[in-house]
Design a protein around this motif. Sequence first.
Motif, PDB file in Angstrom:
ATOM      1  N   GLY A  32       0.819  -1.194   0.000  1.00  0.00           N
ATOM      2  CA  GLY A  32       0.000   0.000   0.000  1.00  0.00           C
ATOM      3  C   GLY A  32       0.856   1.248   0.000  1.00  0.00           C
ATOM      4  N   PHE A  33       0.512   2.185  -0.878  1.00  0.00           N
ATOM      5  CA  PHE A  33       1.200   3.472  -0.906  1.00  0.00           C
ATOM      6  C   PHE A  33       0.390   4.472  -0.092  1.00  0.00           C
ATOM      7  CE2 PHE A  33       2.893   1.401  -4.698  1.00  0.00           C
ATOM      8  CZ  PHE A  33       4.254   1.579  -4.474  1.00  0.00           C
ATOM      9  N   ALA A  34       0.999   4.957   0.979  1.00  0.00           N
ATOM     10  CA  ALA A  34       0.325   5.886   1.893  1.00  0.00           C
ATOM     11  C   ALA A  34       1.170   7.147   2.005  1.00  0.00           C
ATOM     12  CB  ALA A  34       0.127   5.235   3.257  1.00  0.00           C
ATOM     13  N   ASP A  35       1.122   7.944   0.964  1.00  0.00           N
ATOM     14  CA  ASP A  35       1.959   9.145   0.954  1.00  0.00           C
ATOM     15  C   ASP A  35       1.446  10.179   1.949  1.00  0.00           C
ATOM     16  OD1 ASP A  35       4.170   8.877  -0.974  1.00  0.00           O
ATOM     17  OD2 ASP A  35       2.546   8.379  -2.358  1.00  0.00           O
ATOM     18  N   HIS A  36       2.400  10.950   2.487  1.00  0.00           N
ATOM     19  CA  HIS A  36       2.078  11.963   3.487  1.00  0.00           C
ATOM     20  C   HIS A  36       1.122  13.001   2.920  1.00  0.00           C
ATOM     21  CE1 HIS A  36       5.013  10.598   6.418  1.00  0.00           C
ATOM     22  NE2 HIS A  36       5.909  10.519   5.456  1.00  0.00           N
ATOM     23  N   CYS A  37       0.153  13.363   3.732  1.00  0.00           N
ATOM     24  CA  CYS A  37      -0.849  14.309   3.288  1.00  0.00           C
ATOM     25  C   CYS A  37      -1.280  15.180   4.465  1.00  0.00           C
ATOM     26  CB  CYS A  37      -2.058  13.565   2.723  1.00  0.00           C
ATOM     27  SG  CYS A  37      -3.313  14.630   2.019  1.00  0.00           S
ATOM     28  N   MET A  38      -1.320  16.485   4.247  1.00  0.00           N
ATOM     29  CA  MET A  38      -1.789  17.428   5.256  1.00  0.00           C
ATOM     30  C   MET A  38      -2.913  18.264   4.656  1.00  0.00           C
ATOM     31  SD  MET A  38       1.855  18.745   6.803  1.00  0.00           S
ATOM     32  CE  MET A  38       1.113  19.599   8.193  1.00  0.00           C
ATOM     33  N   VAL A  39      -4.041  18.317   5.347  1.00  0.00           N
ATOM     34  CA  VAL A  39      -5.156  19.149   4.881  1.00  0.00           C
ATOM     35  C   VAL A  39      -5.555  20.146   5.958  1.00  0.00           C
ATOM     36  CG1 VAL A  39      -6.015  17.423   3.278  1.00  0.00           C
ATOM     37  CG2 VAL A  39      -6.855  17.410   5.624  1.00  0.00           C
ATOM     38  N   ASN A  55       2.343  18.074  -1.228  1.00  0.00           N
ATOM     39  CA  ASN A  55       1.104  18.557  -1.823  1.00  0.00           C
ATOM     40  C   ASN A  55       0.216  17.413  -2.290  1.00  0.00           C
ATOM     41  OD1 ASN A  55       1.803  21.416  -1.663  1.00  0.00           O
ATOM     42  ND2 ASN A  55       3.380  20.913  -3.171  1.00  0.00           N
ATOM     43  N   PHE A  56       0.252  16.313  -1.561  1.00  0.00           N
ATOM     44  CA  PHE A  56      -0.488  15.132  -2.001  1.00  0.00           C
ATOM     45  C   PHE A  56      -1.987  15.373  -2.026  1.00  0.00           C
ATOM     46  CE2 PHE A  56      -2.026  10.661  -1.223  1.00  0.00           C
ATOM     47  CZ  PHE A  56      -1.718  10.210  -2.494  1.00  0.00           C
ATOM     48  N   ASP A  57      -2.467  16.312  -1.229  1.00  0.00           N
ATOM     49  CA  ASP A  57      -3.897  16.625  -1.266  1.00  0.00           C
ATOM     50  C   ASP A  57      -4.317  17.137  -2.641  1.00  0.00           C
ATOM     51  OD1 ASP A  57      -2.258  18.872  -0.543  1.00  0.00           O
ATOM     52  OD2 ASP A  57      -4.088  20.019  -0.192  1.00  0.00           O
ATOM     53  N   ALA A  58      -3.358  17.647  -3.411  1.00  0.00           N
ATOM     54  CA  ALA A  58      -3.645  18.164  -4.745  1.00  0.00           C
ATOM     55  C   ALA A  58      -3.213  17.212  -5.856  1.00  0.00           C
ATOM     56  CB  ALA A  58      -2.963  19.515  -4.946  1.00  0.00           C
ATOM     57  N   THR A  59      -2.447  16.177  -5.542  1.00  0.00           N
ATOM     58  CA  THR A  59      -1.880  15.315  -6.590  1.00  0.00           C
ATOM     59  C   THR A  59      -2.288  13.849  -6.463  1.00  0.00           C
ATOM     60  OG1 THR A  59       0.154  14.945  -5.311  1.00  0.00           O
ATOM     61  CG2 THR A  59       0.133  16.805  -6.842  1.00  0.00           C
ATOM     62  N   TYR A  60      -3.135  13.520  -5.492  1.00  0.00           N
ATOM     63  CA  TYR A  60      -3.450  12.107  -5.274  1.00  0.00           C
ATOM     64  C   TYR A  60      -4.110  11.461  -6.494  1.00  0.00           C
ATOM     65  CZ  TYR A  60      -8.316  13.497  -4.359  1.00  0.00           C
ATOM     66  OH  TYR A  60      -9.587  13.998  -4.467  1.00  0.00           O
ATOM     67  N   ASP A  61      -4.873  12.258  -7.275  1.00  0.00           N
ATOM     68  CA  ASP A  61      -5.513  11.686  -8.453  1.00  0.00           C
ATOM     69  C   ASP A  61      -4.491  11.284  -9.508  1.00  0.00           C
ATOM     70  OD1 ASP A  61      -4.886  14.366  -8.790  1.00  0.00           O
ATOM     71  OD2 ASP A  61      -6.603  14.771 -10.121  1.00  0.00           O
ATOM     72  N   ASP A 100     -14.015  12.800  -0.245  1.00  0.00           N
ATOM     73  CA  ASP A 100     -13.837  13.170  -1.654  1.00  0.00           C
ATOM     74  C   ASP A 100     -12.781  12.301  -2.335  1.00  0.00           C
ATOM     75  OD1 ASP A 100     -15.725  15.160  -1.418  1.00  0.00           O
ATOM     76  OD2 ASP A 100     -14.265  16.777  -1.140  1.00  0.00           O
ATOM     77  N   ALA A 101     -11.705  12.023  -1.621  1.00  0.00           N
ATOM     78  CA  ALA A 101     -10.590  11.282  -2.228  1.00  0.00           C
ATOM     79  C   ALA A 101     -10.906   9.804  -2.389  1.00  0.00           C
ATOM     80  CB  ALA A 101      -9.334  11.455  -1.386  1.00  0.00           C
ATOM     81  N   ASP A 102     -11.670   9.219  -1.467  1.00  0.00           N
ATOM     82  CA  ASP A 102     -12.115   7.827  -1.567  1.00  0.00           C
ATOM     83  C   ASP A 102     -10.941   6.854  -1.748  1.00  0.00           C
ATOM     84  OD1 ASP A 102     -14.031   5.799  -1.561  1.00  0.00           O
ATOM     85  OD2 ASP A 102     -14.252   5.844  -3.743  1.00  0.00           O
ATOM     86  N   PHE A 103      -9.958   6.932  -0.845  1.00  0.00           N
ATOM     87  CA  PHE A 103      -8.825   6.009  -0.872  1.00  0.00           C
ATOM     88  C   PHE A 103      -9.275   4.594  -0.487  1.00  0.00           C
ATOM     89  CE2 PHE A 103      -6.764  10.134   0.185  1.00  0.00           C
ATOM     90  CZ  PHE A 103      -5.902  10.209  -0.899  1.00  0.00           C
ATOM     91  N   ASP A 104      -8.432   3.625  -0.791  1.00  0.00           N
ATOM     92  CA  ASP A 104      -8.703   2.253  -0.342  1.00  0.00           C
ATOM     93  C   ASP A 104      -8.745   2.187   1.179  1.00  0.00           C
ATOM     94  OD1 ASP A 104      -8.819   1.247  -2.939  1.00  0.00           O
ATOM     95  OD2 ASP A 104      -6.660   0.862  -3.006  1.00  0.00           O
ATOM     96  N   TYR A 105      -7.898   2.953   1.827  1.00  0.00           N
ATOM     97  CA  TYR A 105      -7.899   3.113   3.280  1.00  0.00           C
ATOM     98  C   TYR A 105      -7.070   4.346   3.601  1.00  0.00           C
ATOM     99  CZ  TYR A 105      -3.331   0.832   2.859  1.00  0.00           C
ATOM    100  OH  TYR A 105      -2.045   0.511   2.483  1.00  0.00           O
ATOM    101  N   ALA A 106      -7.207   4.820   4.826  1.00  0.00           N
ATOM    102  CA  ALA A 106      -6.434   5.988   5.264  1.00  0.00           C
ATOM    103  C   ALA A 106      -5.698   5.647   6.545  1.00  0.00           C
ATOM    104  CB  ALA A 106      -7.358   7.177   5.492  1.00  0.00           C
ATOM    105  N   ILE A 107      -4.464   6.125   6.624  1.00  0.00           N
ATOM    106  CA  ILE A 107      -3.642   5.999   7.825  1.00  0.00           C
ATOM    107  C   ILE A 107      -3.578   7.370   8.490  1.00  0.00           C
ATOM    108  CG2 ILE A 107      -1.336   5.491   8.721  1.00  0.00           C
ATOM    109  CD1 ILE A 107      -0.893   3.632   6.369  1.00  0.00           C
ATOM    110  N   GLY A 108      -3.844   7.403   9.789  1.00  0.00           N
ATOM    111  CA  GLY A 108      -3.737   8.646  10.535  1.00  0.00           C
ATOM    112  C   GLY A 108      -2.459   8.673  11.347  1.00  0.00           C
TER     113      GLY A 108
END
Length: 256
Positions: A32-39, A55-61, A100-108
């Motif tokens: 699983g790729f879980a790149d760092h993301c800050m919103v 800037n993964f919040d803007a590039t995840y797509d 909105d992003a609808d990832f397979d899962y999210a890591i906090g």
Amino acid sequence: MYDYHTHSTYSDGDYLRSMLAAAEAAGLDGVGFADHCMVLPAEWAVRFRREYGFNFDATYDRRREAIDSLRGDFDLDVFDAAEVDYEPGHETEIRSFLADADFDYAIGSVHALDGANVHAVDHFAALPESRRRDLVEAYFEKLVSLVESELFEIAAHPDLIERNPALRGYATREQYERVADAFADSRTVPEVNAGRVRRDYGEFHPTPEFFEVLDSRGVDFTLGSDAHDAGSVGPLADELRACADERGLEPVRPER
């Protein structure tokens, strides 16, 4: 054998193709790729994103498209995920982004204390011991809040403070028990994280004592290498296998 926590060039890791090739060579069934993301809208968070290029919040797509194009080249389950910084009081923004992003899962993860990154040794070393103890307590309070929010399927490196020698060793059993109780009542599960097992810290997260408390509450775990480069994927996979065998772990898959 699934590794649910790796990084790519979409934050501070290696090329997707290189990471996938390394995962396949390591005999993993999935990665699983879980790149760092800050919103977070706070000024310090906005400044951090700009300075470090997170800037993964803007590039995840874009990464999602790349993952889709690479899946057919590797005999692996490949997961599209994110590691999202958590701060109490900002659940609404995080929840909206994840919906909105609808990832397979999210890591906090909790990375910020006292206006600094948990890894900032000099910052915390300059503080009085009493203040450092208070900040360790604040870290675990944030972690409990993260777990209770149920925004995430996985909680990353649940005792990240141990990586910082200026904060190491201050955690208490009472803090571990409080966090373990929160996990026991939540869908969020902690990970066994190997991110520093072969580096300066030299240990897994959670520590053996913390693991024992979590295990006594019947808490499940996922496995995550926290690998940031292709050369670490195989060695960390071996470390995770050995740890799971030694501890008698039956890792679970994150469930949405």
